[in-house]
Design an enzyme around this catalytic site. Structure first.
Site, short mmCIF file in Angstrom:
data_model
loop_
_atom_site.label_atom_id
_atom_site.label_comp_id
_atom_site.label_asym_id
_atom_site.label_seq_id
_atom_site.Cartn_x
_atom_site.Cartn_y
_atom_site.Cartn_z
N THR A 52 6.75 1.36 3.06
CA THR A 52 6.58 -0.01 3.53
C THR A 52 7.35 -0.56 4.69
O THR A 52 8.54 -0.28 4.88
CB THR A 52 6.82 -1.00 2.35
OG1 THR A 52 5.97 -0.66 1.29
CG2 THR A 52 6.53 -2.42 2.77
N ASP B 24 2.25 -3.35 6.21
CA ASP B 24 1.43 -2.16 6.48
C ASP B 24 0.60 -1.88 5.23
O ASP B 24 0.59 -2.70 4.31
CB ASP B 24 2.35 -0.97 6.83
CG ASP B 24 3.06 -0.44 5.62
OD1 ASP B 24 2.94 0.75 5.31
OD2 ASP B 24 3.74 -1.25 4.96
N ARG C 2 0.33 1.48 3.57
CA ARG C 2 0.47 2.84 3.03
C ARG C 2 1.26 2.80 1.73
O ARG C 2 2.32 2.18 1.65
CB ARG C 2 1.19 3.73 4.04
CG ARG C 2 1.52 5.13 3.50
CD ARG C 2 2.26 5.98 4.53
NE ARG C 2 1.37 6.42 5.61
CZ ARG C 2 1.75 7.24 6.58
NH1 ARG C 2 2.98 7.69 6.61
NH2 ARG C 2 0.92 7.59 7.52
N LYS D 284 -0.58 -5.17 0.22
CA LYS D 284 0.79 -5.49 -0.16
C LYS D 284 1.10 -6.98 -0.08
O LYS D 284 2.22 -7.39 -0.38
CB LYS D 284 1.76 -4.75 0.75
CG LYS D 284 1.59 -3.25 0.65
CD LYS D 284 2.62 -2.50 1.44
CE LYS D 284 2.23 -1.03 1.49
NZ LYS D 284 3.15 -0.23 2.28
N GLY E 153 8.92 -1.53 -2.37
CA GLY E 153 9.61 -0.90 -3.50
C GLY E 153 8.58 -0.23 -4.39
O GLY E 153 7.57 0.28 -3.94
N SER F 124 11.34 0.30 3.91
CA SER F 124 11.98 1.40 4.64
C SER F 124 11.82 1.22 6.14
O SER F 124 12.62 1.72 6.92
CB SER F 124 11.38 2.74 4.20
OG SER F 124 9.99 2.69 4.33
N ASP G 62 8.49 4.83 11.16
CA ASP G 62 8.97 5.10 9.81
C ASP G 62 7.94 5.94 9.08
O ASP G 62 6.76 5.63 9.11
CB ASP G 62 9.21 3.78 9.07
CG ASP G 62 9.55 4.00 7.63
OD1 ASP G 62 8.98 3.31 6.77
OD2 ASP G 62 10.39 4.88 7.35
N SER H 165 5.83 4.23 6.16
CA SER H 165 4.85 3.18 6.46
C SER H 165 3.76 3.77 7.32
O SER H 165 3.99 4.69 8.11
CB SER H 165 5.50 2.02 7.22
OG SER H 165 6.70 1.64 6.60
#
Lengths: 286, 227
Positions: A44, A60, A62, A76, A90, A172, A209, A212
């Site tokens: 995320t 995002d 994923r 999300k 999380g 993240s 990242d 994500s």
């Protein structure tokens, strides 16, 4: 106040006995060389920004299970109330259930008070629940909405601490997104500029990242109106295979012309089957 | 209390760096000084999760009542939860009494909670305020749940670096302006040396007249010789 003797284990309150047991089990399993199944996490990048007329939330799409992408287009940004939405990072199950529980309680609260719920109320409910579970509920949230006191934005951590800020990022990919915010945020932006800023912040998380990826969802909340833009930007569209190569169709077609393969011999063996027994069993439809 | 992050010890993973799993802590430097007629309280503004600064403009000076504040250090979640609980209890108590609560009462409430749950909590709190009976008072409730009144008190991870400065520069009977300067300089020194403290210096003066708040931004911080 009743005095509690030293030898007596205090009753009441949540029991974390199983958490101790789980930690010991995990240590034992790792010693044997196996690994316990990984919970599905939303790696995320989520973020939010307060602008002139309200808040813009971004995420995002994923969801990962260890090193594998479990869901390429998960949502999300969760609904809390008509004027409040919450992004979750999380453990996916924790964010999903926590936001649903608070959404339900907030609706009851709103019916009881007869008023539109306030963002600070949702914040307090979330932080008190997460603190009660001492961080074992792995939900890091970005809560945003517009109420009678204007636009508000909160970041809520799994242990139950909250920060009220004009721009926040979590997950993240939060460092990548925060870098974009720290560079380009201004107070009282216009809606288009705010949406562009959030889009770019999430894009920074998606491309820098590993946790994500996929698309960018946006949610623009103003007084009396919510724009849930899913997807706002398909940053990672799946490519399409070449349709024709040298004039012949390629995609998934494995039909070949009659005579492509030459027939050398042909042998036919009849299989004579006798019917031994035939029975019919009617289905019970009563 | 089994620490919340033990289960992540064996799951080191590049996808989820350390700061996504660490608890949020107010690294912190906090300080409070009594003067004739009130108190001066101050704090830095940095909240960290591991090596990442989660909030660089935190307000660690939390109002508990109209003329009683607390300075929070330690775990952000623990101190926020304790402060919310004490705010409720003190507000209720004040309505029952129909008068302004004593600073000592607020400090006692903090001490009750911090001592009772000392195994589960990580909270170092300085309670400071003004009441009509005893004027300006500073009470410190460090980790473990002790409570004591002090004319000047420092706390948090950055306090270690300024004990010498505070001990040598504090004088009884300073004026409000002198206290403000003393606090700002002590905090600036701690922020310079402690990695977990930084950002801006938040100050507040609590007296009979009420609460005056100010913030000293990065470029306006007092400067000392840099060796």
């Amino acid at each position: 106040m009743a005095s509690v003797s030293v030898c007596q284990y205090h009753s009441g309150g949540f029991s974390f006995e199983n958490c101790k047991r789980n930690a010991l089990l995990e240590a034992d399993i790792n010693k044997l060389g196996f690994s316990s199944p990984a919970a599905r996490k939303t790696g995320t990048t989520i973020c939010g920004v307060v602008y002139k007329d309200g808040v813009v939330l971004g995420a995002d799409t994923r969801a990962t299970e260890g090193m594998v992408v479990a869901d390429k287009n998960c949502s999300k940004i969760h609904y809390i109330s008509p004027n409040i939405y919450c992004c979750g990072a999380g453990t996916a199950a924790d964010t999903e259930m926590t936001t649903q529980i608070i959404s339900s309680n907030l609706e009851l609260h709103s019916l009881s008070t007869g008023r539109l719920p306030r963002v600070t109320t949702a914040n307090r409910m979330l932080k008190q629940m997460l603190f009660r579970y001492q961080g074992y509920i792995g939900a890091a949230l970005v809560l945003g909405g517009v109420d009678c006191n204007g636009p508000h934005l909160y970041s809520i951590y799994p242990h139950g601490s909250t920060d009220k800020l004009p721009y926040v990022t979590m997950g993240s990919g939060s460092l990548a997104a925060m870098a974009v915010f720290e560079d380009r945020y201004r107070p009282n932006m216009e809606e288009e500029e705010a949406k562009r800023l959030v889009r770019d912040a999430i894009a920074a998380g998606i491309f820098n990242d590993l946790g994500s990826g996929s698309n960018i969802d946006l949610c623009v909340i103003t007084k009396g109106n919510v724009d849930y833009l899913r997807p706002h930007d398909m940053a990672n569209k799946k490519g399409v295979r070449e349709d024709k190569v040298y004039g012949r169709p390629v995609t998934g077609s494995y039909r070949y012309k009659h005579g492509t393969t030459g027939v050398l011999t042909k042998a036919v063996t009849p299989l004579n089957l006798e019917v031994v027994e035939e029975s019919v069993q009617t289905m019970d439809t009563s | 209390m089994f620490p919340a992050n033990v289960s992540t010890l064996n799951t080191y993973n590049d996808l989820y760096p350390d700061w996504t799993q660490r608890e949020v802590s107010t690294g912190t430097t906090i300080m409070a000084v009594e003067f004739e007629g009130g108190v001066v309280i101050g704090a830095d503004s940095r909240t960290t999760t591991g090596a990442y600064i989660a909030n660089r403009v935190t307000d660690k000076l939390t109002p508990i009542h109209e003329r009683i504040f607390c300075c929070r250090s330690g775990s952000a979640a623990d101190t926020q939860a304790i402060a919310d609980a004490v705010t409720y209890q003190l507000g209720f108590h004040s309505i029952e009494l129909d008068e302004a609560p004593l600073v000592q009462t607020a400090a006692s409430l903090f001490r009750e909670m911090c001592y009772r749950y000392r195994e589960e909590l990580m909270a170092g709190i300085i309670v400071a305020g003004w009441d009509p009976r005893r004027g300006g008072q500073v009470y410190t409730v460090p980790v473990g749940g002790m409570m004591t009144r002090q004319p000047v008190s420092v706390g948090g991870s950055g306090s270690s670096y300024i004990y010498g400065y505070v001990d040598s520069n504090y004088r009884a009977g300073m004026s409000k302006e002198e206290c403000l300067k003393f606090t700002a300089e002590a905090l600036a020194l701690a922020m310079e040396r402690d990695g977990s403290s930084g950002g801006v210096v938040r100050l507040a003066v609590i007296s009979e007249q009420g609460v005056e708040r100010q913030a000293i931004l990065g470029n306006q911080l007092p400067k000392f010789s840099t060796v």
